[in-house]
Design a protein around this motif. Structure first.
Motif, PDB file in Angstrom:
ATOM      1  N   MET A   1      61.006  53.080  60.362  1.00  0.00           N
ATOM      2  CA  MET A   1      59.985  52.397  59.582  1.00  0.00           C
ATOM      3  C   MET A   1      60.622  51.874  58.307  1.00  0.00           C
ATOM      4  O   MET A   1      61.551  52.459  57.775  1.00  0.00           O
ATOM      5  N   ILE A   2      60.067  50.801  57.860  1.00  0.00           N
ATOM      6  CA  ILE A   2      60.532  50.133  56.651  1.00  0.00           C
ATOM      7  C   ILE A   2      59.357  50.030  55.684  1.00  0.00           C
ATOM      8  O   ILE A   2      58.232  49.743  56.103  1.00  0.00           O
ATOM      9  N   ALA A   3      59.644  50.237  54.408  1.00  0.00           N
ATOM     10  CA  ALA A   3      58.640  49.971  53.375  1.00  0.00           C
ATOM     11  C   ALA A   3      59.316  49.213  52.246  1.00  0.00           C
ATOM     12  O   ALA A   3      60.375  49.609  51.761  1.00  0.00           O
ATOM     13  N   LEU A   4      58.727  48.126  51.857  1.00  0.00           N
ATOM     14  CA  LEU A   4      59.124  47.425  50.648  1.00  0.00           C
ATOM     15  C   LEU A   4      58.094  47.842  49.611  1.00  0.00           C
ATOM     16  O   LEU A   4      56.913  47.511  49.740  1.00  0.00           O
ATOM     17  N   ILE A   5      58.530  48.625  48.624  1.00  0.00           N
ATOM     18  CA  ILE A   5      57.584  49.115  47.629  1.00  0.00           C
ATOM     19  C   ILE A   5      57.743  48.324  46.340  1.00  0.00           C
ATOM     20  O   ILE A   5      58.847  47.955  45.955  1.00  0.00           O
ATOM     21  N   GLN A   6      56.613  48.058  45.717  1.00  0.00           N
ATOM     22  CA  GLN A   6      56.591  47.366  44.441  1.00  0.00           C
ATOM     23  C   GLN A   6      55.717  48.152  43.480  1.00  0.00           C
ATOM     24  O   GLN A   6      54.590  48.531  43.828  1.00  0.00           O
ATOM     25  N   ARG A   7      56.255  48.401  42.305  1.00  0.00           N
ATOM     26  CA  ARG A   7      55.460  49.053  41.262  1.00  0.00           C
ATOM     27  C   ARG A   7      54.484  48.008  40.727  1.00  0.00           C
ATOM     28  O   ARG A   7      54.889  46.902  40.378  1.00  0.00           O
ATOM     29  N   VAL A   8      53.203  48.358  40.689  1.00  0.00           N
ATOM     30  CA  VAL A   8      52.178  47.398  40.288  1.00  0.00           C
ATOM     31  C   VAL A   8      51.290  47.966  39.185  1.00  0.00           C
ATOM     32  O   VAL A   8      51.123  49.177  39.068  1.00  0.00           O
ATOM     33  N   ARG A   9      50.740  47.070  38.424  1.00  0.00           N
ATOM     34  CA  ARG A   9      49.700  47.457  37.460  1.00  0.00           C
ATOM     35  C   ARG A   9      48.343  47.441  38.144  1.00  0.00           C
ATOM     36  O   ARG A   9      47.456  48.191  37.771  1.00  0.00           O
ATOM     37  N   GLU A  10      48.223  46.566  39.144  1.00  0.00           N
ATOM     38  CA  GLU A  10      47.020  46.519  39.982  1.00  0.00           C
ATOM     39  C   GLU A  10      47.334  45.735  41.236  1.00  0.00           C
ATOM     40  O   GLU A  10      48.264  44.925  41.261  1.00  0.00           O
ATOM     41  N   CYS A  11      46.553  45.996  42.277  1.00  0.00           N
ATOM     42  CA  CYS A  11      46.739  45.304  43.552  1.00  0.00           C
ATOM     43  C   CYS A  11      45.408  45.256  44.289  1.00  0.00           C
ATOM     44  O   CYS A  11      44.687  46.255  44.337  1.00  0.00           O
ATOM     45  N   THR A  12      45.101  44.092  44.839  1.00  0.00           N
ATOM     46  CA  THR A  12      43.872  43.894  45.604  1.00  0.00           C
ATOM     47  C   THR A  12      44.203  43.165  46.900  1.00  0.00           C
ATOM     48  O   THR A  12      45.003  42.233  46.896  1.00  0.00           O
ATOM     49  N   VAL A  13      43.580  43.599  47.993  1.00  0.00           N
ATOM     50  CA  VAL A  13      43.747  42.930  49.279  1.00  0.00           C
ATOM     51  C   VAL A  13      42.386  42.402  49.721  1.00  0.00           C
ATOM     52  O   VAL A  13      41.391  43.141  49.732  1.00  0.00           O
ATOM     53  N   ARG A  14      42.382  41.127  50.087  1.00  0.00           N
ATOM     54  CA  ARG A  14      41.159  40.480  50.575  1.00  0.00           C
ATOM     55  C   ARG A  14      41.373  39.980  51.996  1.00  0.00           C
ATOM     56  O   ARG A  14      42.458  39.513  52.343  1.00  0.00           O
ATOM     57  N   VAL A  15      40.303  40.055  52.777  1.00  0.00           N
ATOM     58  CA  VAL A  15      40.255  39.465  54.106  1.00  0.00           C
ATOM     59  C   VAL A  15      38.956  38.681  54.177  1.00  0.00           C
ATOM     60  O   VAL A  15      37.878  39.237  53.902  1.00  0.00           O
ATOM     61  N   ASP A  16      39.048  37.396  54.510  1.00  0.00           N
ATOM     62  CA  ASP A  16      37.864  36.530  54.542  1.00  0.00           C
ATOM     63  C   ASP A  16      37.074  36.606  53.230  1.00  0.00           C
ATOM     64  O   ASP A  16      35.841  36.737  53.224  1.00  0.00           O
ATOM     65  N   ASP A  17      37.788  36.545  52.118  1.00  0.00           N
ATOM     66  CA  ASP A  17      37.203  36.581  50.768  1.00  0.00           C
ATOM     67  C   ASP A  17      36.469  37.868  50.433  1.00  0.00           C
ATOM     68  O   ASP A  17      35.723  37.920  49.459  1.00  0.00           O
ATOM     69  N   LYS A  18      36.670  38.918  51.228  1.00  0.00           N
ATOM     70  CA  LYS A  18      36.057  40.221  50.956  1.00  0.00           C
ATOM     71  C   LYS A  18      37.165  41.208  50.586  1.00  0.00           C
ATOM     72  O   LYS A  18      38.175  41.304  51.272  1.00  0.00           O
ATOM     73  N   VAL A  19      36.973  41.942  49.489  1.00  0.00           N
ATOM     74  CA  VAL A  19      37.950  42.953  49.087  1.00  0.00           C
ATOM     75  C   VAL A  19      37.897  44.101  50.084  1.00  0.00           C
ATOM     76  O   VAL A  19      36.841  44.690  50.320  1.00  0.00           O
ATOM     77  N   VAL A  20      39.061  44.392  50.689  1.00  0.00           N
ATOM     78  CA  VAL A  20      39.144  45.513  51.637  1.00  0.00           C
ATOM     79  C   VAL A  20      39.893  46.696  51.038  1.00  0.00           C
ATOM     80  O   VAL A  20      39.861  47.800  51.582  1.00  0.00           O
ATOM     81  N   GLY A  21      40.584  46.478  49.916  1.00  0.00           N
ATOM     82  CA  GLY A  21      41.291  47.557  49.243  1.00  0.00           C
ATOM     83  C   GLY A  21      41.749  47.133  47.871  1.00  0.00           C
ATOM     84  O   GLY A  21      42.072  45.962  47.669  1.00  0.00           O
ATOM     85  N   ASP A  22      41.717  48.068  46.929  1.00  0.00           N
ATOM     86  CA  ASP A  22      42.275  47.771  45.609  1.00  0.00           C
ATOM     87  C   ASP A  22      42.686  49.063  44.919  1.00  0.00           C
ATOM     88  O   ASP A  22      42.119  50.125  45.179  1.00  0.00           O
ATOM     89  N   ILE A  23      43.711  48.946  44.074  1.00  0.00           N
ATOM     90  CA  ILE A  23      44.205  50.062  43.281  1.00  0.00           C
ATOM     91  C   ILE A  23      44.530  49.553  41.884  1.00  0.00           C
ATOM     92  O   ILE A  23      44.705  48.348  41.685  1.00  0.00           O
ATOM     93  N   GLY A  24      44.638  50.470  40.960  1.00  0.00           N
ATOM     94  CA  GLY A  24      45.147  50.162  39.634  1.00  0.00           C
ATOM     95  C   GLY A  24      46.639  50.424  39.631  1.00  0.00           C
ATOM     96  O   GLY A  24      47.345  50.112  40.599  1.00  0.00           O
ATOM     97  N   GLN A  25      47.142  51.058  38.568  1.00  0.00           N
ATOM     98  CA  GLN A  25      48.572  51.355  38.476  1.00  0.00           C
ATOM     99  C   GLN A  25      49.008  52.161  39.694  1.00  0.00           C
ATOM    100  O   GLN A  25      48.332  53.085  40.125  1.00  0.00           O
ATOM    101  N   GLY A  26      50.166  51.792  40.253  1.00  0.00           N
ATOM    102  CA  GLY A  26      50.692  52.534  41.390  1.00  0.00           C
ATOM    103  C   GLY A  26      51.734  51.751  42.144  1.00  0.00           C
ATOM    104  O   GLY A  26      52.529  51.024  41.552  1.00  0.00           O
TER     105      GLY A  26
END
Length: 145
Positions: A1-26
């Motif tokens: 398995m491979i993971a490309l990790i990025q340190r983020v202040r926030e991250c949101t994932v949308r599908v069809d303009d609907k938020v399916v996941g979000d996080i703050g720092q991480g």
């Protein structure tokens, strides 16, 4: 398995303009499953992701892990990380696991992560996702298990 990790202040994932996941720092972890991967690879990869020291300590050195800072973990499947790009100008995906096997192992990884870490969000497997993030650093690492 491979993971490309990025340190983020926030991250949101949308599908069809609907938020399916979000996080703050991480960490945002883009994950690819390869044909020979199994549950042990998922366990090793998760251990690396949760314990990799990419967050600054009091002196600004990268000595704290995601667990140490109690940050969010966004897991997003991305088979293109397993692309073979050595020849030509078109990627080959023979190094990526078939979709059914990849979904099985990705779901297994997500299940483990939710047991091991309090703040886990995901994208949607095989969906056309829009991933928005504020990269912190930028700090980006390629991990393999």
């Amino acid at each position: 398995m491979i993971a490309l990790i990025q340190r983020v202040r926030e991250c949101t994932v949308r599908v069809d303009d609907k938020v399916v996941g979000d996080i703050g720092q991480g960490l945002l972890a883009l994950v690819a499953v390869q044909p020979d991967d199994g549950p042990e690879h998922a366990r090793r990869l998760l251990d690396k992701v949760l314990n990799y020291r990419v967050f600054g300590d009091d002196e600004g050195r990268m000595n704290r892990s995601l667990r140490d800072v109690a940050g969010g973990l966004m897991l997003v499947s991305q088979f293109t990380l397993a692309a073979d790009t050595k020849k030509g100008t078109r990627p080959s995906f023979t190094r990526a696991a078939p979709p059914d096997r990849a979904r099985e192992l990705f779901d297994y990884l997500v299940g483990l992560a939710k047991v091991e870490h309090a703040n886990v969000a995901t994208g949607q497997f095989a969906a056309d996702m829009q991933v928005s993030l504020i990269n912190d650093g930028p700090v980006t690492f390629w991990l393999e298990a």
